[in-house]
Scaffold this motif. Structure first.
Motif, PDB file in Angstrom:
ATOM      1  N   PRO A  12       4.674  -6.361  22.078  1.00 20.81           N
ATOM      2  CA  PRO A  12       5.721  -5.410  22.014  1.00 20.81           C
ATOM      3  C   PRO A  12       6.364  -5.410  20.839  1.00 20.81           C
ATOM      4  O   PRO A  12       7.305  -4.430  20.458  1.00 20.81           O
ATOM      5  N   TRP A  13       6.151  -6.572  19.924  1.00 21.20           N
ATOM      6  CA  TRP A  13       6.896  -6.548  18.665  1.00 21.20           C
ATOM      7  C   TRP A  13       6.757  -5.349  17.714  1.00 21.20           C
ATOM      8  O   TRP A  13       7.758  -4.833  17.021  1.00 21.20           O
ATOM      9  N   ARG A  15       6.258  -2.239  18.681  1.00 21.71           N
ATOM     10  CA  ARG A  15       6.954  -1.271  19.040  1.00 21.71           C
ATOM     11  C   ARG A  15       8.599  -1.545  19.118  1.00 21.71           C
ATOM     12  O   ARG A  15       9.302  -0.454  18.626  1.00 21.71           O
ATOM     13  N   ILE A  16       9.003  -2.532  18.978  1.00 18.31           N
ATOM     14  CA  ILE A  16      10.500  -3.141  18.650  1.00 18.31           C
ATOM     15  C   ILE A  16      10.598  -2.633  17.427  1.00 18.31           C
ATOM     16  O   ILE A  16      11.877  -1.941  17.234  1.00 18.31           O
ATOM     17  N   LEU A  17       9.906  -3.124  16.358  1.00 15.06           N
ATOM     18  CA  LEU A  17      10.057  -2.870  14.883  1.00 15.06           C
ATOM     19  C   LEU A  17      10.141  -1.458  14.725  1.00 15.06           C
ATOM     20  O   LEU A  17      11.064  -0.744  13.839  1.00 15.06           O
ATOM     21  N   GLY A  20      12.710   0.690  16.625  1.00 16.08           N
ATOM     22  CA  GLY A  20      14.331   0.226  16.167  1.00 16.08           C
ATOM     23  C   GLY A  20      14.504   0.811  14.844  1.00 16.08           C
ATOM     24  O   GLY A  20      15.551   1.400  14.499  1.00 16.08           O
ATOM     25  N   LEU A  50      17.504  -5.848  13.823  1.00 17.00           N
ATOM     26  CA  LEU A  50      16.225  -5.085  14.327  1.00 17.00           C
ATOM     27  C   LEU A  50      15.203  -6.172  13.754  1.00 17.00           C
ATOM     28  O   LEU A  50      14.302  -6.581  14.692  1.00 17.00           O
ATOM     29  N   VAL A  53      15.387  -9.728  15.483  1.00 15.92           N
ATOM     30  CA  VAL A  53      14.727  -9.737  16.946  1.00 15.92           C
ATOM     31  C   VAL A  53      13.336  -9.361  16.940  1.00 15.92           C
ATOM     32  O   VAL A  53      12.615 -10.071  17.783  1.00 15.92           O
ATOM     33  N   THR A  54      12.785  -8.626  16.128  1.00 17.28           N
ATOM     34  CA  THR A  54      11.243  -8.554  15.969  1.00 17.28           C
ATOM     35  C   THR A  54      10.610  -9.857  15.818  1.00 17.28           C
ATOM     36  O   THR A  54       9.746 -10.037  16.340  1.00 17.28           O
ATOM     37  N   VAL A  57      10.785 -12.022  18.787  1.00 21.87           N
ATOM     38  CA  VAL A  57       9.665 -11.749  19.642  1.00 21.87           C
ATOM     39  C   VAL A  57       8.191 -12.110  19.334  1.00 21.87           C
ATOM     40  O   VAL A  57       7.466 -12.628  19.941  1.00 21.87           O
TER      41      VAL A  57
END
Length: 310
Positions: A12-13, A15-17, A20, A50, A53-54, A57
């Protein structure tokens, strides 16, 4: 029939990056277009959290050995990060004074409080490995970086000309780009060394002390690199009138050529410091892949749990 999962879907990292980043950019654009000051905290939080957190993960996906749970990861990021910035703020306020050695003190203090926060977060782990220390240490470090960056972004908002969204955004972009090479990287190193020596009970070893001092030195060099670049530039290209100003306690204005040299030396130094830390981390990661994983001790005959589990 279930369709095969792509590597991107499993991780998921990205998509998080990307998600975000899109939300942060949209918030900046809407804030500028509407002059709605209520959105400023959203810019600060998204921009500051952002990248940390990325990468937290990412570290969890690539480095976990199975004992790092999502709640523990969350505690490491939030609790460890907050405890770290609070401890650093108190100690730096009362122990440090402006001097040539101030950055060395900052490095020693901040690396110590992050390590203490890591031990607090991991205090209930029954068994630990170097791999766990690398992941959880990086998470605590990235939490520290996120909360610290939010403070810098908030301060950058206020200038002598008034509120400046541009200054805040520039601060967040620069700190976001550099955050993977700072606190998370340094605490991952000390966390991995500490956990390798403290598989079932906490131990302080000579190697652990050397790792802490080495990471603190990298931290101090990183923070002081701009000043080092200025000093080297003056040493190599300084003119008599600049030396005279220095003798009278004034910092002379750099010429155009000297300004470019300062920038080059500053970034070159940051690259060297980052390369040393990354190579160190890679060596630890390679060791962690071959290190035997300790077994969890059974409760004693009285049914009492293992001493390191609480």
């Amino acid at each position: 029939m279930v369709a095969p999962t792509t590597p991107t879907a499993r991780r998921p990292w990205p998509r998080i990056l990307l998600g975000g980043l899109a939300l942060w950019a949209a918030t900046v654009l809407v804030t500028v277009a509407t002059a709605n000051s209520n959105l400023l905290p959203t810019i600060v939080l998204l921009g500051s959290f952002l990248v940390p957190v990325t990468f937290a993960v990412w570290a969890y996906e690539h480095g976990t050995s199975g004992t790092i749970t999502v709640p523990l990861l969350f505690n490491g990021f939030v609790v460890g990060g907050v405890l770290g910035v609070l401890g650093a703020s108190v100690l730096e306020r009362y122990l440090l004074h402006p001097s040539l050695w101030m950055y060395a003190g900052v490095g020693l203090i901040e690396e110590a409080v992050k390590l203490a926060a890591l031990v607090f977060v991991a205090r209930r782990m029954r068994v630990r490995s170097m791999r766990d220390g690398l992941v959880l240490g990086a998470t605590v470090g990235f939490g520290f970086a996120a909360f610290e960056s939010s403070g810098y972004a908030f301060n950058a908002l206020f200038t002598v000309q008034g509120i400046s969204v541009r200054s805040m955004v520039e601060t967040e972009i620069l700190r976001g780009l550099l955050s993977p090479l700072g606190h998370g990287l340094w605490t991952a190193i000390t966390g991995g060394v500490l956990f390798a020596a403290s598989r079932t009970r906490w131990h302080i070893t000579g190697g652990g002390v050397l790792a802490y001092l080495g990471v603190s030195a990298l931290h101090a060099l990183w923070d002081s690199m701009h000043g080092i670049a200025i000093a080297l530039t003056l040493f190599l290209t300084g003119t008599p009138w600049q030396y005279q100003l220095l003798d009278h306690g004034y910092l002379p204005r750099a010429t155009g050529a000297q300004g470019h040299l300062i920038t080059i030396m500053n970034w070159a130094g940051l690259v060297v410091i980052s390369a040393v830390a990354l190579l160190w981390l890679r060596a630890l990661a390679e060791r962690s892949r071959t290190a035997p994983r300790p077994s969890v001790p059974a409760p004693d005959v009285a049914g009492r749990p293992y001493p390191g589990s609480s």
